[in-house]
Design a protein around this motif. Structure first.
Motif, PDB file in Angstrom:
ATOM      1  N   TRP A   1     -15.091 -16.347  49.439  1.00 25.59           N
ATOM      2  CA  TRP A   1     -14.807 -17.443  48.519  1.00 25.59           C
ATOM      3  C   TRP A   1     -14.174 -16.883  47.262  1.00 25.59           C
ATOM      4  O   TRP A   1     -14.578 -15.835  46.762  1.00 25.59           O
ATOM      5  N   ARG A   2     -13.200 -17.589  46.741  1.00 22.70           N
ATOM      6  CA  ARG A   2     -12.628 -17.233  45.447  1.00 22.70           C
ATOM      7  C   ARG A   2     -13.537 -17.794  44.354  1.00 22.70           C
ATOM      8  O   ARG A   2     -14.055 -18.895  44.482  1.00 22.70           O
ATOM      9  N   LEU A   3     -13.696 -17.027  43.304  1.00 24.03           N
ATOM     10  CA  LEU A   3     -14.493 -17.486  42.175  1.00 24.03           C
ATOM     11  C   LEU A   3     -13.575 -17.928  41.053  1.00 24.03           C
ATOM     12  O   LEU A   3     -12.523 -17.347  40.828  1.00 24.03           O
ATOM     13  N   GLY A   4     -13.971 -18.945  40.331  1.00 26.53           N
ATOM     14  CA  GLY A   4     -13.192 -19.441  39.204  1.00 26.53           C
ATOM     15  C   GLY A   4     -13.718 -20.803  38.795  1.00 26.53           C
ATOM     16  O   GLY A   4     -14.378 -21.488  39.564  1.00 26.53           O
ATOM     17  N   ARG A   5     -13.403 -21.188  37.572  1.00 24.37           N
ATOM     18  CA  ARG A   5     -13.906 -22.463  37.064  1.00 24.37           C
ATOM     19  C   ARG A   5     -13.061 -23.639  37.525  1.00 24.37           C
ATOM     20  O   ARG A   5     -13.533 -24.769  37.541  1.00 24.37           O
TER      21      ARG A   5
ATOM     22  N   GLU B   1      -6.914 -20.182  42.795  1.00 24.45           N
ATOM     23  CA  GLU B   1      -5.687 -19.894  43.533  1.00 24.45           C
ATOM     24  C   GLU B   1      -4.978 -18.645  43.023  1.00 24.45           C
ATOM     25  O   GLU B   1      -4.198 -18.045  43.750  1.00 24.45           O
ATOM     26  N   GLN B   2      -5.237 -18.224  41.786  1.00 21.22           N
ATOM     27  CA  GLN B   2      -4.602 -17.036  41.232  1.00 21.22           C
ATOM     28  C   GLN B   2      -5.271 -15.743  41.705  1.00 21.22           C
ATOM     29  O   GLN B   2      -4.697 -14.674  41.596  1.00 21.22           O
ATOM     30  N   ILE B   3      -6.462 -15.846  42.255  1.00 20.22           N
ATOM     31  CA  ILE B   3      -7.189 -14.663  42.715  1.00 20.22           C
ATOM     32  C   ILE B   3      -6.675 -14.280  44.099  1.00 20.22           C
ATOM     33  O   ILE B   3      -6.659 -15.093  45.018  1.00 20.22           O
ATOM     34  N   LYS B   4      -6.235 -13.036  44.244  1.00 20.18           N
ATOM     35  CA  LYS B   4      -5.765 -12.520  45.527  1.00 20.18           C
ATOM     36  C   LYS B   4      -6.938 -11.873  46.255  1.00 20.18           C
ATOM     37  O   LYS B   4      -7.649 -11.049  45.682  1.00 20.18           O
TER      38      LYS B   4
END
Length: 67
Positions: free
Chosen positions: A34-38, A44-47
């Motif tokens: 899973w990508r983490l982010g608020r 979507e910016q996390i590769k």
């Protein structure tokens, strides 16, 4: 269906042979990341470091080479 008094292990082995089942070794059934982010934009910016994979293996893993 196994008969009364039949050894379940023997019945299962014979039933699997009768239907042509075979063992297939593989690295595992599931892989989750899973990508983490608020926000969606941050996520979507996390590769991710793993390449995209199909939901299940199309080929069994190669058998280990005896050393």
């Amino acid at each position: 269906m196994p008969r009364a008094g039949c050894n379940p292990a023997v019945w299962l082995r014979e039933a699997l042979v009768a239907v042509g089942a075979r063992n297939v070794r593989h690295r595992g059934a599931h892989r989750y990341v899973w990508r983490l982010g608020r926000s969606r934009r941050e996520r979507e910016q996390i590769k991710l470091g793993l390449p995209a994979q199909r939901p299940y293996p199309k080929q069994p893993d190669p058998e280990p080479i005896a050393v």
